[in-house]
Enzyme design. Structure first.
Site, PDB file in Angstrom:
ATOM      1  CG  ASP A 169      19.690   9.331   1.987  1.00  0.00           C
ATOM      2  OD1 ASP A 169      19.530   9.455   3.217  1.00  0.00           O
ATOM      3  OD2 ASP A 169      19.188   8.398   1.330  1.00  0.00           O
ATOM      4  CG  ASP A 235      13.571  14.483  -8.201  1.00  0.00           C
ATOM      5  OD1 ASP A 235      13.227  13.900  -7.151  1.00  0.00           O
ATOM      6  OD2 ASP A 235      13.498  13.955  -9.328  1.00  0.00           O
ATOM      7  CG  ASP A 332       8.367   7.383  -9.356  1.00  0.00           C
ATOM      8  OD1 ASP A 332       8.397   6.167  -9.625  1.00  0.00           O
ATOM      9  OD2 ASP A 332       9.009   8.229  -9.990  1.00  0.00           O
TER      10      ASP A 332
END
Length: 741
Positions: A169, A235, A332
């Site tokens: 991103d 992550d 989440d």
């Protein structure tokens, strides 16, 4: 009799006992004897560490003490409504107490009988599902990403069924086309650099047109571009060990309605509290209570939820629900809530299978917790689990526990200011004699401490929760207020990782903690003065002085928390045990790799022979056998940084020298080929500490770090000391460093 039926009967009998004891109108003396008897019965179980059915009996006895206190507190201690000056703050204190009791009861429901889940069945390679690995990224460095991608690519799984995707991103079309020429150039350079990295590592680079809906939007944009039956999410700073998929994927064969397998988050570096208080190596990490007990309790009720990383999710379930939910900034938990409501199941595997990074500075720690707090408040307001259709009653209670927990700043701040109302203003907000206080309140507090220690003693030492709640409360109270005012306003902010603090300093957030400490010191001084000069109020003054003194001890310890220690190491080390060979110049030395990071390693010669020329800066190669495929030997370039001796003999430290992507994969194999070191380090810190020894430890820490914090404060305004040259990135740590939530 089955375990579940036995559990049901224990709860039924406990409920009858609870009601019978609670409503008995006994006097103070009888209450004291009843309370002491109940505490003695609890102590018999607590001190012998009995488990199984005894765990439920212990909880029932504790709840009996709590219920008796609640009955007395409700019927006998509130100020008269005719005196609003005392009644209003007295009612607020009472409501905050009852909220803590409610939270305790909910927590006990969740963790009373945590599930110990067995390993999944082995699945033949031909029957394994296809897996897509999603590594969402925004602004992380290439070095952090290369370690995670290389580790994900090296997982033990058929190559034709595993694809690793970097979801970038930071290089979207929107960023690359920014009207800010500098920002656009940075985004285009990042995109090109990460595309090259992915090509070298055998991964797939994906980005999207616009940065919308943060992490959830990033992963949703990747869903139609990928096809794996299972999606693994890591992550950017969470590198999986080699056996991650073998330890988790098999669960999906057991249950066709299983949408989630979650594993614990495990960290290589200390959080700022652990770092600044120097507790990282010997005290259980803050997140181990959640991952070591609470998630297993949630798992019993089919309510273990997605924690954003270190998890597997079934694509079919995601597509049925329209992808990852993104209404809140905790996508989440919100996603898991929606999945459970649609009848999907989850499982939790209590084995550390990833190694990640935590925020390094106190400011980034508070920023991360503020995001979690605001996100869970959004879920509570916008998607309240009590009214969510499709959830079972235990699931509603479980999700309510996870969201209501984040209201702790309200209770913590109330308990800090309440004793000051009597100390400074003589406000009677709690009406009780000293005998009643001892018989009811002290017995209740003792039972509460015993329950916490019995249920969480291996993973949470006494008073640690109070410290973590206090240091967060001064800032999170504002976060709660902002969400209540506008539930849809909060936006997702990425938590910075890999930062360093190159000098000792006070955190930029430190001043409120010093002001609160000063206020508590003044309150304690006034309380002591009044104790000496007001004999008629001595009993109650002694109680509030003790209460305020406990608050003062925690506030003093917090001064050490906001006094940042120097930490220049960007790459955290992990203890390993791998044989290799080092070649420097014409000499070849057989070595054991003892610890390793993405930046360097500590090596011990097998024959004790150190490099003949010990000049730092000498270059060479470290060769090791890879842990997979044909166990080929691979080499990485190194630079000699340190040579010396320790209690085991000679050893030397090296840094890695300008690694290619393939060489970074060798380093990742060194670090993450085996999850054993992660489990070993977690076990080494999970040892029981009792209430008395834990309290003594807390007081000693408080005294030491109060002084350290005041010394840091005294240095503000002085010219900074001349900074020494930065230590080499590969300087080995003295021992292994390990890994929250």
């Amino acid at each position: 009799m089955t375990r579940d039926r036995m559990t049901t009967w224990v709860w039924v009998l406990s409920g009858i006992l609870l009601l019978a004891v609670t409503i008995q109108p006994v006097g103070t003396a009888a209450q004291m004897s009843t309370g002491v008897t109940l505490l003695a019965a609890m102590a018999g179980i607590w001190l012998t560490r009995r488990k199984g059915a005894f765990r439920l009996v212990f909880v029932a006895l504790g709840l009996t003490v709590v219920a008796r206190y609640v009955y007395w507190r409700t019927t006998s201690t509130l100020p008269s409504p005719d005196d609003l000056v005392d009644f209003v703050p007295g009612l607020i204190l009472y409501l905050m107490e009852m909220f803590t009791v409610l939270m305790m009861c909910i927590s006990l429901f969740v963790v009373a009988d945590p599930l110990e889940r067995p390993a999944p069945p082995a699945v033949a390679d031909d029957d394994l599902p296809t897996v897509d690995v999603f590594v969402p990224s925004y602004n992380e460095d290439k070095e952090i990403l290369s370690a995670t991608l290389a580790a994900a690519r090296a997982m033990d799984y058929p190559a034709d069924k595993l694809t690793v995707y970097l979801l970038d991103d930071g290089g979207t079309d929107q960023k690359c086309g920014s009207s800010d020429a500098v920002a656009a150039h940075k985004a285009r350079s990042r995109r090109a650099e990460l595309q090259e990295l992915c090509a070298d590592l055998g991964c797939v680079y994906l980005t999207r047109v616009r940065n919308e809906h943060a992490k959830a939007g990033n992963m949703n944009a990747a869903l139609p571009k990928t096809s794996g039956e299972i999606i693994a999410v890591f992550d950017a700073d969470h590198a999986p060990v080699r056996e991650f998929l073998r330890e988790t994927v098999g669960h999906f064969r057991d249950d066709p309605r299983l949408f989630l397998v979650q594993t614990p988050h495990f960290f290589l570096n200390p959080d700022p509290i652990e770092k600044n208080l120097s507790t990282f190596r010997h005290m259980p990490s803050e997140n181990e209570m959640f991952y070591g007990v609470i998630q297993k309790g949630l798992d019993k009720w089919n309510a273990a939820f997605f924690c954003g990383s270190a998890a597997l999710i079934r694509r079919e379930a995601l597509e049925e629900g329209g992808g990852f939910d993104g209404v809140s900034i905790t996508e989440d938990c919100e996603t898991a809530l929606g999945m459970h409501a649609r009848g999907w199941n989850s499982r939790y595997v209590d084995k550390p299978l990833i190694a990640g990074l935590q925020p390094e500075t106190f400011a980034t720690f508070i920023g991360q917790r503020s995001r979690w707090c605001r996100g869970m408040m959004q879920i509570l307001i916008l998607k309240n689990p009590v009214f969510k259709a499709g959830l079972t009653i235990p699931q509603r209670i479980a999700y309510l526990s996870s969201s209501l927990f984040w209201l702790f700043p309200l209770t913590r701040l109330t308990f800090i200011f309440a004793p000051m109302l009597y100390i400074f203003l003589s406000m009677q907000i709690f009406e009780a004699s000293i005998d009643e206080f001892v018989a009811y309140t002290m017995i209740y507090m003792a039972a509460n401490l015993m329950m916490q220690n019995y249920l969480y003693g291996d993973v949470r030492w006494p008073w640690v929760s109070e410290l973590y709640e206090y240091v967060q409360s001064l800032y999170l109270a504002g976060a709660i207020a902002s969400v209540v005012a506008n539930p849809r306003k909060p936006t997702f902010n990425v938590t910075a990782k890999g930062l360093v603090t190159d000098e000792k300093r006070l955190s930029e957030l430190a001043m409120p903690y010093f002001l609160m400490f000063a206020l508590l010191v003044v309150a304690e001084t006034v309380a002591i003065w009044r104790l000496l000069h007001e004999p008629g109020s001595r009993d109650m003054l002694a109680v509030v002085a003790l209460w305020n003194g406990l608050n003062l001890a925690i506030a003093g310890l917090a001064l050490g928390v906001v006094s940042e220690r120097e930490e220049r190491r960007r790459a955290q080390r992990l203890s390993v045990s791998r044989r290799g060979a080092v070649r420097i110049g014409d000499a070849t030395i057989q070595v054991m790799v003892e610890d390793v990071s993405s930046g360097g390693a500590k090596l011990r010669p097998l024959d004790g022979r150190l490099p003949a020329d010990r000049s730092t800066g000498r270059k060479g190669f470290l060769a090791v056998a890879m842990s997979h495929e044909d166990r080929r030997v691979a080499a990485v370039p190194i630079v000699l940084r340190r040579v010396g001796h320790d209690e085991k003999g000679g050893a030397f430290g090296v840094s890695f020298d300008t690694l290619t992507a393939a060489q970074a994969a060798v380093v990742a194999d060194l670090m993450y080929a085996d999850g054993g070191p992660l489990s070993a380090f977690r076990r080494s810190r999970q040892h029981y500490v009792g209430v008395f020894s834990g309290t003594a430890r807390m007081v000693a820490l408080s005294l030491r770090h109060t002084l350290r914090g005041l010394v840091y404060l005294a240095r503000i305004g002085q010219p900074p000391a001349e900074k020494p040259e930065p230590a080499p990135a590969a300087k080995p740590a003295e021992g292994a460093q390990r890994s929250q939530t």
